[in-house]
Design a protein around this motif. Structure first.
Motif, PDB file in Angstrom:
ATOM      1  N   ARG A   1      -2.542  -1.172   2.692  1.00 59.66           N
ATOM      2  CA  ARG A   1      -3.967  -1.167   2.344  1.00 59.66           C
ATOM      3  C   ARG A   1      -4.182  -2.018   1.098  1.00 59.66           C
ATOM      4  O   ARG A   1      -3.228  -2.344   0.388  1.00 59.66           O
TER       5      ARG A   1
ATOM      6  N   MET B   1       4.742  -0.122   9.006  1.00 60.12           N
ATOM      7  CA  MET B   1       4.133   0.214   7.719  1.00 60.12           C
ATOM      8  C   MET B   1       2.628   0.037   7.820  1.00 60.12           C
ATOM      9  O   MET B   1       2.165  -0.951   8.401  1.00 60.12           O
ATOM     10  N   VAL B   2       1.886   0.971   7.244  1.00 58.16           N
ATOM     11  CA  VAL B   2       0.449   0.754   7.032  1.00 58.16           C
ATOM     12  C   VAL B   2       0.292   0.242   5.609  1.00 58.16           C
ATOM     13  O   VAL B   2       0.825   0.828   4.659  1.00 58.16           O
TER      14      VAL B   2
ATOM     15  N   LEU C   1       1.744  -0.176   0.173  1.00 67.15           N
ATOM     16  CA  LEU C   1       2.300   0.635   1.271  1.00 67.15           C
ATOM     17  C   LEU C   1       1.691   2.032   1.238  1.00 67.15           C
ATOM     18  O   LEU C   1       1.758   2.723   0.220  1.00 67.15           O
ATOM     19  N   SER C   2       1.097   2.448   2.376  1.00 68.28           N
ATOM     20  CA  SER C   2       0.522   3.799   2.395  1.00 68.28           C
ATOM     21  C   SER C   2       1.003   4.641   3.572  1.00 68.28           C
ATOM     22  O   SER C   2       0.633   5.808   3.686  1.00 68.28           O
ATOM     23  N   GLY C   3       1.819   4.071   4.462  1.00 71.83           N
ATOM     24  CA  GLY C   3       2.353   4.869   5.562  1.00 71.83           C
ATOM     25  C   GLY C   3       3.570   4.203   6.167  1.00 71.83           C
ATOM     26  O   GLY C   3       3.640   2.972   6.218  1.00 71.83           O
TER      27      GLY C   3
ATOM     28  N   SER D   1      -6.889  -3.610   5.488  1.00 74.54           N
ATOM     29  CA  SER D   1      -5.729  -2.798   5.875  1.00 74.54           C
ATOM     30  C   SER D   1      -5.010  -3.490   7.033  1.00 74.54           C
ATOM     31  O   SER D   1      -5.646  -4.130   7.873  1.00 74.54           O
TER      32      SER D   1
ATOM     33  N   LEU E   1       5.100   9.002  -0.367  1.00 74.52           N
ATOM     34  CA  LEU E   1       4.726   9.098   1.055  1.00 74.52           C
ATOM     35  C   LEU E   1       5.794   9.840   1.844  1.00 74.52           C
ATOM     36  O   LEU E   1       6.957   9.909   1.442  1.00 74.52           O
TER      37      LEU E   1
ATOM     38  N   GLY F   1       3.842   1.322  -4.645  1.00 81.06           N
ATOM     39  CA  GLY F   1       3.650   0.887  -3.253  1.00 81.06           C
ATOM     40  C   GLY F   1       3.225  -0.563  -3.150  1.00 81.06           C
ATOM     41  O   GLY F   1       3.219  -1.127  -2.050  1.00 81.06           O
TER      42      GLY F   1
ATOM     43  N   SER G   1       1.746   9.081   9.043  1.00 79.40           N
ATOM     44  CA  SER G   1       2.251   9.071   7.670  1.00 79.40           C
ATOM     45  C   SER G   1       1.160   8.663   6.678  1.00 79.40           C
ATOM     46  O   SER G   1       1.059   9.213   5.580  1.00 79.40           O
ATOM     47  N   ALA G   2       0.327   7.686   7.080  1.00 78.81           N
ATOM     48  CA  ALA G   2      -0.722   7.180   6.175  1.00 78.81           C
ATOM     49  C   ALA G   2      -1.968   8.055   6.176  1.00 78.81           C
ATOM     50  O   ALA G   2      -2.803   7.939   5.273  1.00 78.81           O
TER      51      ALA G   2
ATOM     52  N   ALA H   1       3.385   5.648  11.895  1.00 75.99           N
ATOM     53  CA  ALA H   1       2.940   5.121  10.594  1.00 75.99           C
ATOM     54  C   ALA H   1       1.519   5.583  10.277  1.00 75.99           C
ATOM     55  O   ALA H   1       1.198   5.890   9.123  1.00 75.99           O
TER      56      ALA H   1
END
Lengths: 80, 334
Positions: free
Chosen positions: B168, B165-166, B8-10, B134, B330, B176, B68-69, B65
């Motif tokens: 990766r 959610m982003v 999870l990155s965003g 991603s 995040l 994450g 956020s990412a 999102a």
């Protein structure tokens, strides 16, 4: 060790605010539980205490406290 | 071949501006504000504006999102929804194009209230198999379009919203990282919560009052199954992670009804202060509920880096699913 009737009575009084004098074998459960979701919560609480899972569809014909206890006794008996 | 994890990155959310209070719903249904709150833990919900479709909510949550990412492009866009813009085609390709991700793989996932967890599992599969680096995973629903405003079983519960959610490619040991998962279904109970008409079984309304166009639900039986399967699925994921119940810092369950959440937590043996409950101001937002609950907890600074989070959901179908994750650093965006 508590009987299933004692367990059900204690849960009705403690968790569902029933008066102890209103809980007896012929008492109608619908009068003691405030809405349909209470039935599920009651069955889950009793089931967890006596170590069985009481599914909602097993309560279709249950009207009184005694009916409920009979369903649970049969399930617990079947486990032994 | 090495397998990667989805990380999870965003995180982004969108709630429509219009708010529907309990008072408004209560007046229509002939009940009281307190009656609704006591039964559901809900005090208000959001409603999409006239003409505002699920894709409109999804695009706004997706944009948030991305903010956020700190990135603007993904290889795949998945939309979990059971209120798509059209029967055909899927909503995701249009969402992807409007987000500037034209050319990305894009498709919908339909698992109703479990849709977000199913989508996360699908996204993880795409990343682990090397198909995408991603993924933008969006949960969006406009249940106001299928809820009968005069039905007590549903009108008090559902609200519109979207969360995204982003994800990766990364390593399983990173904060994450998502997994392990558990997914399941019980299609023999498909009639417990359903819209009867409009699909290939009953293409057109089968009654003049459009009864079959509404989402109907047997609340009591759904409640019973929800408690059973969210508990069971959560236990399976815990067994796969090797976490004990004490290791779970936060239980984030699908926000169906505050009473279901309390009963699930109680059955699992997780203290109420470790349960995220955000339903009061959103109602049940179906596929959007998990990201909305996570964002609610993150904004309140309840979720901290490396916290262990257990996500679980249950919905019509029947469907259910759970996943474990460690929380990354995040800032959720709106």
């Amino acid at each position: 060790m508590s009987t299933i009737l004692e367990t059900a009575t204690r849960i009705l009084v403690d968790k569902f605010d029933a008066s102890a004098e209103d809980v007896f074998p012929d008492a109608v459960l619908e009068d003691l539980l405030s809405d349909s979701l209470d039935w599920v919560e009651f069955a889950v609480a009793v089931g967890d205490e006596v170590g069985t899972r009481i599914r909602d569809e097993e309560l279709t014909d249950v009207r009184t406290v005694a009916d409920f206890v009979a369903v649970v006794e049969e399930k617990v008996g079947a486990l032994k | 071949m090495s397998y990667h994890s989805a990380v999870l990155s965003g995180l982004g959310t969108y709630l429509p501006k219009q708010i529907v209070t309990n008072r408004e719903v209560a007046e229509r249904l002939g009940v009281s504000d307190e009656w609704i709150y006591k039964r559901t833990g809900i005090s208000r919900r959001h409603r999409a504006a006239e003409g505002q479709a699920t894709s409109d909510l999804a695009v706004l949550a997706g944009e948030a999102a991305f903010v956020s990412a700190g990135m603007r492009h993904v290889d795949a866009v998945i939309v979990a929804t059971s209120t798509p813009d059209h029967i055909s085609p899927a909503t995701a390709p249009e969402v992807a194009a409007r987000l500037g991700c034209a050319g990305a793989a894009a498709f919908d996932v339909g698992a109703v209230c479990s849709g977000f967890i199913y989508g996360l599992a699908t996204a993880t599969g795409l990343i682990s198999a090397g198909i995408a680096d991603s993924v933008l995973m969006i949960g969006a629903d406009t249940f106001s379009t299928i809820v009968d405003p005069h039905d007590r079983a549903t009108a008090i519960i559902f609200g519109d919203g979207a969360g995204a959610m982003v994800l990766r490619r990364g390593e399983a040991t990173e904060p994450g990282a998502l997994g392990p998962f558990d997914l399941g279904s019980g299609g023999e109970h498909s009639d417990l919560a359903a819209v009867r008409d409009g699909g290939s079984r009953h293409k057109r309304s089968t009654s003049p009052d459009h009864e079959g166009d509404y989402f109907r639900m047997n609340g009591r039986e759904m409640y019973s199954h929800a408690v059973e399967w969210m508990t069971e699925s959560s236990r399976k994921v815990l067994a796969r992670t090797g976490w004990s119940l004490q290791d779970v810092d936060h239980l984030v369950a699908h926000q169906a009804n505050a009473r279901i959440l309390a009963t699930v937590a109680q059955r699992l043996g997780i203290a109420p202060d470790r349960c995220v409950i955000s339903i009061e101001h959103t109602g049940n937002t179906v596929a959007a509920s998990i990201p909305l609950a996570l964002a609610h907890a993150a904004r309140a600074a309840r979720l901290r880096k490396n916290d262990r989070v257990l996500l679980t959901a249950f919905g019509a179908g029947l469907t259910w699913g759970s996943v474990a994750m460690t929380w990354p650093h995040l800032d959720p965006s709106t």
